[in-house]
Design a protein around this motif. Structure first.
Motif, PDB file in Angstrom:
ATOM      1  N   PHE A 271      73.639  83.033  73.420  1.00 56.22           N
ATOM      2  CA  PHE A 271      72.457  83.859  73.635  1.00 56.22           C
ATOM      3  C   PHE A 271      72.782  85.066  74.516  1.00 56.22           C
ATOM      4  O   PHE A 271      72.353  86.192  74.252  1.00 56.22           O
ATOM      5  CB  PHE A 271      71.388  82.985  74.292  1.00 56.22           C
ATOM      6  CG  PHE A 271      70.014  83.556  74.233  1.00 56.22           C
ATOM      7  CD1 PHE A 271      69.415  83.823  73.015  1.00 56.22           C
ATOM      8  CD2 PHE A 271      69.302  83.819  75.395  1.00 56.22           C
ATOM      9  CE1 PHE A 271      68.136  84.335  72.950  1.00 56.22           C
ATOM     10  CE2 PHE A 271      68.017  84.330  75.331  1.00 56.22           C
ATOM     11  CZ  PHE A 271      67.437  84.593  74.116  1.00 56.22           C
ATOM     12  N   TRP A 274      74.918  87.440  72.549  1.00 55.81           N
ATOM     13  CA  TRP A 274      74.105  88.133  71.545  1.00 55.81           C
ATOM     14  C   TRP A 274      73.292  89.250  72.198  1.00 55.81           C
ATOM     15  O   TRP A 274      73.247  90.383  71.710  1.00 55.81           O
ATOM     16  CB  TRP A 274      73.174  87.142  70.843  1.00 55.81           C
ATOM     17  CG  TRP A 274      72.258  87.822  69.890  1.00 55.81           C
ATOM     18  CD1 TRP A 274      71.047  88.361  70.163  1.00 55.81           C
ATOM     19  CD2 TRP A 274      72.501  88.084  68.506  1.00 55.81           C
ATOM     20  NE1 TRP A 274      70.516  88.930  69.044  1.00 55.81           N
ATOM     21  CE2 TRP A 274      71.387  88.779  68.019  1.00 55.81           C
ATOM     22  CE3 TRP A 274      73.563  87.784  67.645  1.00 55.81           C
ATOM     23  CZ2 TRP A 274      71.293  89.180  66.682  1.00 55.81           C
ATOM     24  CZ3 TRP A 274      73.466  88.184  66.324  1.00 55.81           C
ATOM     25  CH2 TRP A 274      72.342  88.877  65.859  1.00 55.81           C
ATOM     26  N   ASN A 277      75.076  92.728  73.553  1.00 56.87           N
ATOM     27  CA  ASN A 277      75.408  93.799  72.606  1.00 56.87           C
ATOM     28  C   ASN A 277      76.785  94.410  72.817  1.00 56.87           C
ATOM     29  O   ASN A 277      76.977  95.602  72.561  1.00 56.87           O
ATOM     30  CB  ASN A 277      74.376  94.936  72.700  1.00 56.87           C
ATOM     31  CG  ASN A 277      73.070  94.528  72.078  1.00 56.87           C
ATOM     32  OD1 ASN A 277      73.043  93.698  71.174  1.00 56.87           O
ATOM     33  ND2 ASN A 277      71.982  95.094  72.553  1.00 56.87           N
ATOM     34  N   PRO A 279      80.575  94.679  71.672  1.00 54.44           N
ATOM     35  CA  PRO A 279      81.439  94.279  70.549  1.00 54.44           C
ATOM     36  C   PRO A 279      82.619  93.423  70.982  1.00 54.44           C
ATOM     37  O   PRO A 279      83.051  92.549  70.229  1.00 54.44           O
ATOM     38  CB  PRO A 279      81.913  95.610  69.976  1.00 54.44           C
ATOM     39  CG  PRO A 279      80.933  96.611  70.453  1.00 54.44           C
ATOM     40  CD  PRO A 279      80.405  96.123  71.755  1.00 54.44           C
TER      41      PRO A 279
ATOM     42  N   VAL B  88      73.928  97.275  66.337  1.00 55.17           N
ATOM     43  CA  VAL B  88      74.475  97.508  67.674  1.00 55.17           C
ATOM     44  C   VAL B  88      75.338  96.317  68.067  1.00 55.17           C
ATOM     45  O   VAL B  88      75.087  95.181  67.646  1.00 55.17           O
ATOM     46  CB  VAL B  88      73.333  97.727  68.692  1.00 55.17           C
ATOM     47  CG1 VAL B  88      72.464  96.495  68.827  1.00 55.17           C
ATOM     48  CG2 VAL B  88      73.873  98.131  70.042  1.00 55.17           C
ATOM     49  N   GLY B  89      76.369  96.586  68.842  1.00 55.21           N
ATOM     50  CA  GLY B  89      77.184  95.526  69.404  1.00 55.21           C
ATOM     51  C   GLY B  89      78.028  94.780  68.388  1.00 55.21           C
ATOM     52  O   GLY B  89      78.494  93.687  68.667  1.00 55.21           O
ATOM     53  N   GLY B  90      78.212  95.368  67.191  1.00 55.72           N
ATOM     54  CA  GLY B  90      79.040  94.705  66.191  1.00 55.72           C
ATOM     55  C   GLY B  90      78.466  93.400  65.708  1.00 55.72           C
ATOM     56  O   GLY B  90      79.183  92.528  65.231  1.00 55.72           O
ATOM     57  N   LYS B  91      77.154  93.232  65.836  1.00 58.90           N
ATOM     58  CA  LYS B  91      76.540  91.956  65.477  1.00 58.90           C
ATOM     59  C   LYS B  91      75.925  92.044  64.086  1.00 58.90           C
ATOM     60  O   LYS B  91      75.581  93.121  63.627  1.00 58.90           O
ATOM     61  CB  LYS B  91      75.400  91.625  66.456  1.00 58.90           C
ATOM     62  CG  LYS B  91      75.777  91.667  67.899  1.00 58.90           C
ATOM     63  CD  LYS B  91      74.621  91.247  68.767  1.00 58.90           C
ATOM     64  CE  LYS B  91      73.441  92.187  68.653  1.00 58.90           C
ATOM     65  NZ  LYS B  91      72.371  91.853  69.600  1.00 58.90           N
ATOM     66  N   PRO B  92      75.728  90.893  63.452  1.00 57.23           N
ATOM     67  CA  PRO B  92      74.857  90.900  62.274  1.00 57.23           C
ATOM     68  C   PRO B  92      73.449  91.289  62.719  1.00 57.23           C
ATOM     69  O   PRO B  92      73.115  91.208  63.896  1.00 57.23           O
ATOM     70  CB  PRO B  92      74.901  89.452  61.771  1.00 57.23           C
ATOM     71  CG  PRO B  92      75.623  88.667  62.804  1.00 57.23           C
ATOM     72  CD  PRO B  92      76.269  89.586  63.755  1.00 57.23           C
ATOM     73  N   LEU B  93      72.634  91.738  61.765  1.00 57.62           N
ATOM     74  CA  LEU B  93      71.338  92.286  62.173  1.00 57.62           C
ATOM     75  C   LEU B  93      70.362  91.201  62.614  1.00 57.62           C
ATOM     76  O   LEU B  93      69.444  91.464  63.366  1.00 57.62           O
ATOM     77  CB  LEU B  93      70.731  93.089  61.018  1.00 57.62           C
ATOM     78  CG  LEU B  93      71.477  94.408  60.775  1.00 57.62           C
ATOM     79  CD1 LEU B  93      71.029  95.034  59.476  1.00 57.62           C
ATOM     80  CD2 LEU B  93      71.258  95.371  61.927  1.00 57.62           C
ATOM     81  N   PHE B  94      70.558  90.004  62.113  1.00 53.34           N
ATOM     82  CA  PHE B  94      69.618  88.944  62.468  1.00 53.34           C
ATOM     83  C   PHE B  94      70.374  87.662  62.776  1.00 53.34           C
ATOM     84  O   PHE B  94      71.341  87.329  62.093  1.00 53.34           O
ATOM     85  CB  PHE B  94      68.637  88.699  61.318  1.00 53.34           C
ATOM     86  CG  PHE B  94      67.699  87.549  61.560  1.00 53.34           C
ATOM     87  CD1 PHE B  94      66.707  87.637  62.525  1.00 53.34           C
ATOM     88  CD2 PHE B  94      67.818  86.367  60.840  1.00 53.34           C
ATOM     89  CE1 PHE B  94      65.846  86.584  62.759  1.00 53.34           C
ATOM     90  CE2 PHE B  94      66.955  85.309  61.073  1.00 53.34           C
ATOM     91  CZ  PHE B  94      65.968  85.423  62.026  1.00 53.34           C
ATOM     92  N   SER B  95      69.940  86.968  63.818  1.00 52.01           N
ATOM     93  CA  SER B  95      70.507  85.658  64.136  1.00 52.01           C
ATOM     94  C   SER B  95      69.370  84.668  64.342  1.00 52.01           C
ATOM     95  O   SER B  95      68.540  84.868  65.233  1.00 52.01           O
ATOM     96  CB  SER B  95      71.355  85.747  65.403  1.00 52.01           C
ATOM     97  OG  SER B  95      71.421  84.471  66.009  1.00 52.01           O
ATOM     98  N   SER B  98      69.465  83.302  67.983  1.00 50.31           N
ATOM     99  CA  SER B  98      68.944  84.179  69.013  1.00 50.31           C
ATOM    100  C   SER B  98      67.425  84.266  68.918  1.00 50.31           C
ATOM    101  O   SER B  98      66.742  84.411  69.923  1.00 50.31           O
ATOM    102  CB  SER B  98      69.569  85.560  68.859  1.00 50.31           C
ATOM    103  OG  SER B  98      68.895  86.463  69.659  1.00 50.31           O
TER     104      SER B  98
END
Lengths: 428, 179
Positions: A271, A274, A277, A279, B88-95, B98
């Motif tokens: 969490f 995530w 943010n 990378p 943002v942050g190199g993440k997938p758009l939805f988790s 989270s």
């Protein structure tokens, strides 16, 4: 219904262990053959599989050390009968776990990507972790960890065995002092070990919760194992005279607590990463959401947390062997899945390497067989529980507890487990 | 000129909880549907004597919880992944993990709403007036008397037979309450 009660009765029957005597040698033989084959087929893959197996048994040995430490720190009474075999398991840290580390030490330059970086100062993620992430740093910290574990586990075991002979209270005080220092050493060395040997595989990544995360999973699987060993020693009569129902209830409760604790820690790590943010942090989990790693993650959420959480809610089930045996074995599987989730994605980004599962198993069989053999030697050559521990009577329930400012009389209430079966003469 | 008052129901008064309970058992066995018992305090076993089943309010709570969880997940997915994607942050758009805590909290909130509003709905609350409150002696239901009322619009209701049933159940004061 009768099949169910048959199963229940079978799980309570006295055990005859003579049939199982060959198992450790069998494990060593099969494991060694498999591990050798793996080594010849793919040296690097052998290294990772060995690492998974090594970290698994490191969890058990460190977890046992932790249980011994908290026993002394809390001046606990109930855990006296299970302390001796925990001391033996913890003492396997040296030399046996140190010996098991040799393949990793030799293969480290091929296993850990950061050892192959030519100029660490050009790589910021590595530069920031100097001097820990250098070859001397790696090997020196490794030596220090095993040295500290050697001193800690063997000192506690030696004092405990000395008390068997003379029954002197000063051994208890000495063990308590060692534990006070030891819990700090334990926390630091466990964190360093988890960071260097497991987290270091993806050295660009960092998580301050990683040590606690490994600790939570380790104690969890250890408690499952301790429950099984206690049950075996009760049913074959070894610990029967000194055990009381509340030992099983407390181990089950701790297992439940660590089920939640592990989930809390792992979820928090996810969490925070995530939401931050960044990378350089998120990539670790992004890799683990690709391919079949997604499903492995699901197995961890539902199998490592939800299933044991629900299975351990009821008081009476914590005392039902037929229910707890499969659950304790399940903790081994789940802890393996958790370690594979941590280690294997580095080399197998596409998904869980099913084609190499046999090698994980072979390495685990080899290390496990060796450790079981050593454990049985140690266990067989000493009294099965601390014979003259001042709190042994308390553990057996032969004490009139009274409410005090400190205790509140809580131990007294364990006899009145609402759903628990009746105990003859127990408690008071 | 006032309209003639419509009858609401037969109100029977009892002196002891035992009398009220036995009366309830007889009314239950006679097959009445629209009736109720009023006591100054909870009487154990009355639910069984009245033939009451477990309340269905739990289902409102459950549906509220499901609605809360789903709307939490959909809300976050729709905002962060679909309507206004934030890469943002190199993440997938939805988790889903989270999004779990807010969805979970909405589960609890909507579950509580389901329980509260389901209860109000099932009790036909809020209402401003009830015919029984007009009755002078009914105030004793919160003091020392036990009341059983059978509504006149119950399919089994018959003026004389119902009154006789209540009399034979031991009530010494039976009155018609007007709407």
């Amino acid at each position: 219904m009768s099949a169910l009660s048959d199963l229940r009765a079978a799980a309570d029957r006295p055990l005859d262990l003579s049939r199982w005597r060959k198992v450790p040698n069998l494990l060593i033989g099969i494991g060694a053959a498999g591990a050798l084959l793996g080594l010849l087929l793919d040296r690097v893959q052998f290294g990772y599989s060995w690492l998974v197996a090594f970290m698994f048994f490191l969890s058990l040995t460190l977890g046992a050390l932790f249980l011994v430490l908290v026993h002394h720190l809390f001046d606990a009474g109930w855990s006296v009968p299970i302390r001796r075999f925990c001391e033996h398991i913890a003492s396997l840290l040296f030399p046996w776990m140190a010996l098991a580390f040799i393949p990793i030490a030799l293969l480290a330059p091929w296993l850990y990507g950061w050892m192959q970086v030519q100029d660490p100062h050009a790589d910021h993620a590595l530069h920031a972790k100097l001097p820990l992430f250098t070859k001397p740093g790696f090997y020196l910290v490794t030596l220090a960890c095993f040295g500290i574990w050697w001193w800690l586990s063997h000192t506690l075991r030696r004092l405990s065995l000395a008390q068997d002979r003379d029954g002197a209270a000063h051994h208890t005080y000495a063990m308590r002092r060692v534990a006070c220092l030891g819990i700090f050493l334990f926390a630091i060395t466990l964190t360093l070990a988890a960071v260097l040997w497991m987290k270091g595989l993806m050295y660009e990544w960092f998580s301050t919760m990683y040590g606690v995360y490994y600790f939570a999973g380790s104690v969890w699987v250890t408690l499952g194992t301790v429950y099984l060993i206690t049950m075996i020693l009760k049913r074959n009569g070894t610990l029967e005279p000194v055990l009381h129902e509340h030992q099983f209830y407390f181990i089950g409760s701790l297992l439940f607590a660590f089920t939640v604790f592990y989930a809390y820690i792992h979820f928090s790590q996810y969490f925070i990463i995530w939401n931050a943010n960044m990378p350089e942090e998120t990539f670790w989990y992004v890799v683990r959401e690709k391919g079949t790693w997604w499903y492995v993650g699901m197995v961890i959420i539902f199998g490592h947390f939800f299933l044991p959480f629900l299975a351990l809610l009821r008081i009476d089930l914590k005392l039902t062997f037929a229910w707890m045996i499969p659950l304790c074995i399940w903790t081994w599987l789940m802890h393996y899945v958790d370690l594979a989730f941590n280690i294997h994605p580095y080399r197998h980004a596409a998904g869980y390497p099913f084609q190499w599962a046999w090698l994980d198993l072979a390495c685990s069989a080899l290390i496990g067989g060796l450790l079981i053999k050593q454990f049985l030697n140690k266990f067989g050559s000493h009294p099965p529980y601390p014979l003259k521990d001042p709190r042994l009577c308390e553990a057996m329930g032969h004490v009139h507890f009274h409410a005090s400012a400190i205790s509140g009389g809580e131990i007294d209430e364990t006899d009145e487990l609402a759903d628990g079966p009746e105990v003859v003469g127990g408690g008071r | 000129m006032a309209e003639p008052a419509k009858p609401y129901g037969l109100l029977a008064e009892f002196e002891t909880p035992a009398d009220a309970m036995h009366a309830a058992e007889r009314v239950r066995d006679a097959g009445f549907r629209r009736w109720d018992v009023f006591t100054p305090y909870p009487v154990h076993g009355m639910d069984k004597a009245m033939g009451l089943k477990n309340s269905v309010v739990g289902w409102f709570s459950f549906l509220g919880g499901v609605a809360g969880y789903t709307s939490g997940m959909l809300l976050i997915w729709w905002m962060n992944h679909y309507d206004y994607a934030i890469p943002v942050g190199g993440k997938p758009l939805f988790s889903p993990f989270s999004a779990f805590p807010p969805s979970y909290e909405l589960t609890i909130l909507f579950g509580a709403f389901g329980a509260l509003f389901g209860m109000l709905f099932l009790n036909r609350l809020p209402r401003l007036h009830h015919p029984l409150l007009k009755h002078r002696r009914f105030a004793l239901a919160s003091h020392d008397r036990f009341f059983l009322v059978i509504e006149t619009n119950d399919p089994k209701y018959r003026d004389t037979e119902t009154r006789q049933l209540l009399e034979s159940a031991g009530s010494r004061r039976i009155e018609m309450v007007e709407d």
